[in-house]
Motif scaffolding. Sequence first.
Motif: not given
Length: 127
Positions: A82, A99, A109
């Motif tokens: 992420y 996320l 995510f």
Amino acid sequence: MNKPPVLGNITPIIPAGGDIEKSITFYKEQLGFTTLYKEGNPVRMAIIQRDSAQIILQKNDDRHLAQQTTFRIQVDGIEQLYAEFQAKGGQMIHPNGHLETKPWSMKEFVILDVAGVCITFYEPVNI
């Protein structure tokens, strides 16, 4: 020799839009995939891969089909992935897909590719 069958990795074939080169570039530059194979001139199919995740991109400019296509990729180190995507600008992250830990014990995510395909990256949460 009575060994039971075991399923392995899954390789989705997804619509890549009308400009498959644009999709290949997106997966390479934004998501860190490499191109293993291209077919056609102009390209109408490509195989891309990052680690164990392999995807077949197929030329198809049916936006409705792309927007109805979704799949999930399991990740080890989802927070780092992420952060990697955020460092590249984060434009690929779905506005409602940042996320977070879900009630079903997954940290996940969601991104949208250039054709509109929805990909969820997830990692099981140790309870």
